[in-house]
Design an enzyme around this catalytic site. Sequence first.
Site, PDB file in Angstrom:
ATOM      1  N   THR A  96       0.876  -1.167   0.000  1.00  0.00           N
ATOM      2  CA  THR A  96       0.000   0.000   0.000  1.00  0.00           C
ATOM      3  C   THR A  96       0.912   1.215   0.000  1.00  0.00           C
ATOM      4  O   THR A  96       1.621   1.485   0.974  1.00  0.00           O
ATOM      5  CB  THR A  96      -0.930   0.013   1.229  1.00  0.00           C
ATOM      6  OG1 THR A  96      -1.828  -1.089   1.126  1.00  0.00           O
ATOM      7  CG2 THR A  96      -1.746   1.312   1.275  1.00  0.00           C
ATOM      8  N   LYS A 171      -7.554   1.561  -2.715  1.00  0.00           N
ATOM      9  CA  LYS A 171      -7.174   1.227  -1.333  1.00  0.00           C
ATOM     10  C   LYS A 171      -7.363   2.429  -0.413  1.00  0.00           C
ATOM     11  O   LYS A 171      -7.806   2.284   0.729  1.00  0.00           O
ATOM     12  CB  LYS A 171      -5.719   0.728  -1.299  1.00  0.00           C
ATOM     13  CG  LYS A 171      -5.204   0.309   0.083  1.00  0.00           C
ATOM     14  CD  LYS A 171      -5.862  -0.968   0.613  1.00  0.00           C
ATOM     15  CE  LYS A 171      -5.460  -1.296   2.041  1.00  0.00           C
ATOM     16  NZ  LYS A 171      -4.166  -1.956   2.171  1.00  0.00           N
ATOM     17  N   LYS A 239      -0.067   4.877   8.561  1.00  0.00           N
ATOM     18  CA  LYS A 239       0.751   4.956   7.341  1.00  0.00           C
ATOM     19  C   LYS A 239      -0.148   5.124   6.118  1.00  0.00           C
ATOM     20  O   LYS A 239       0.087   5.990   5.272  1.00  0.00           O
ATOM     21  CB  LYS A 239       1.594   3.683   7.190  1.00  0.00           C
ATOM     22  CG  LYS A 239       2.600   3.736   6.053  1.00  0.00           C
ATOM     23  CD  LYS A 239       2.871   2.375   5.429  1.00  0.00           C
ATOM     24  CE  LYS A 239       1.872   2.067   4.323  1.00  0.00           C
ATOM     25  NZ  LYS A 239       2.095   0.822   3.624  1.00  0.00           N
TER      26      LYS A 239
END
Lengths: 288, 288
Positions: A96, A171, A239
């Site tokens: 990701t 995502k 993150k």
Amino acid sequence: MKVAFIGLGTMGYPMAGHLVAQGHDVTVYNRTTEKAARWASEHQGSYQETPALAAQDADIVFTCVGNDDDVRQVFNGEHGILKSVRAGTLLVDHTTASPDVAIEIAELAKQIDCRFIDAPVSGGEAGAVNGVLTVMIGGDAADFAKAEPVMRAYAKSMSLMGPVGNGQITKMANQICIAGVLQGLSEAVTLASQSGLDIDKMVDVLKHGAAGSWQMENRASTMNKREFDFGFAIDWMRKDLGICFDHAQKIGVELPLAKQVDAKYAELQQQGLNRCDTSVLIKQYDSE
Amino acid sequence: MKVAFIGLGTMGYPMAGHLVAQGHDVTVYNRTTEKAARWASEHQGSYQETPALAAQDADIVFTCVGNDDDVRQVFNGEHGILKSVRAGTLLVDHTTASPDVAIEIAELAKQIDCRFIDAPVSGGEAGAVNGVLTVMIGGDAADFAKAEPVMRAYAKSMSLMGPVGNGQITKMANQICIAGVLQGLSEAVTLASQSGLDIDKMVDVLKHGAAGSWQMENRASTMNKREFDFGFAIDWMRKDLGICFDHAQKIGVELPLAKQVDAKYAELQQQGLNRCDTSVLIKQYDSE
């Protein structure tokens, strides 16, 4: 098929194992070599000391590392994948990361006649272990078609979302939705339980209606019981949200709720809850 | 059974009709008498000019009115239900109101040997018209058992949530969850669509995962297309959130996200969007 897998973290370790189980010839690389050696001894696979060495003979190279800088390092560092791969190799990044880094690496890959697709996953550690991940792909249809049968080793659902970078956009949307659902659920569960309501009964009534969500069905009860030692850690969520904020700023979109949830996660990290599942958000109510 | 139904709004009008269809002898009251007369002529029912007159011979009295003050008025006003009902009558309030008013009316009912349960519904106008509402009940089990077969005329799911007031607490939790889901979805859909993602494709990929919700499945696509002429109006959502804020303040629980969503709805009301579905929240991004 000759496959390289770079990055044996919580996700990558079982994913690489599934590739062996599907009959591929798998060579791995991991920053901590001991872990790569352990993986190789547990599976019928081999390991190498650099990404370049692991990738040199591969038909397809998978990466699953920490963040944008790690992606740049394993692809384009001194001993990076792009230094050794043959022309025609397909590169699949499961990290990701930002859409920008995806576009950047795809461009570098093109210069050496390789192909790149971004392919972040959802489903967490359980999804990786059980081989039922969801993969969101950005790239060309032909490259997706080549990667799909291989990824089937650990994915139950794979979708081409558009050009390179669009896997990452998808995502981001996933993580922002989760932030909203969890903050609403934190407020609702707190109000209801402090008013004497049975939360499990509440979930049974509300879960199929307009307030229903995966998080309500799977997390409201454990939130109320303050159980968080599973799932997706807030370290990783922060993150991922950071990637969202960078991208949002670039395109000029405000994310007020996601920012507030992130600030609450930052406070919870300070309290040492950084490895807890994202549903730990409800502990915003527990500070005295 | 002799049934009275007080309040023929968007919800009450079809609900009272279902009671006739189930074979009950239904007498209605509505603030605007013309509407009551129209209802009576369309159904095999009768109407009266005051709540007291409508309720006087009833075995069970249903109310579905606007807010706390309306509930107090129809029960305890000069021509209120409590002025005329026989001892032993069961009183069922479908209004989304405060738990305090539920407890207050239940106490008054007790003094004249009547029973009261709070029974707010979810499922919206479509749920009422199609007879598939969800009912969240606060009260005694015996009273719930008596009301349940009658409410089956318009409800597919009925749940006893605890003592009087707990139906209202459950409804609050429902509305707060919706606020959270919709704000997350507003941010995610905006970021994704401004990044060029196909929102319908995105929903297909995300809806069964950890970010999934009823609102995502049913509203993300229409949010993206700016279609809001259906569903649950923000006028009503703001009324319901107001009940949440009063209750939350009373028990000392902060609802930061719900408050912010409410403030955004207030702005959208100012723009004349007050009758739009709650998913209109995404239009926070459309102001120049």
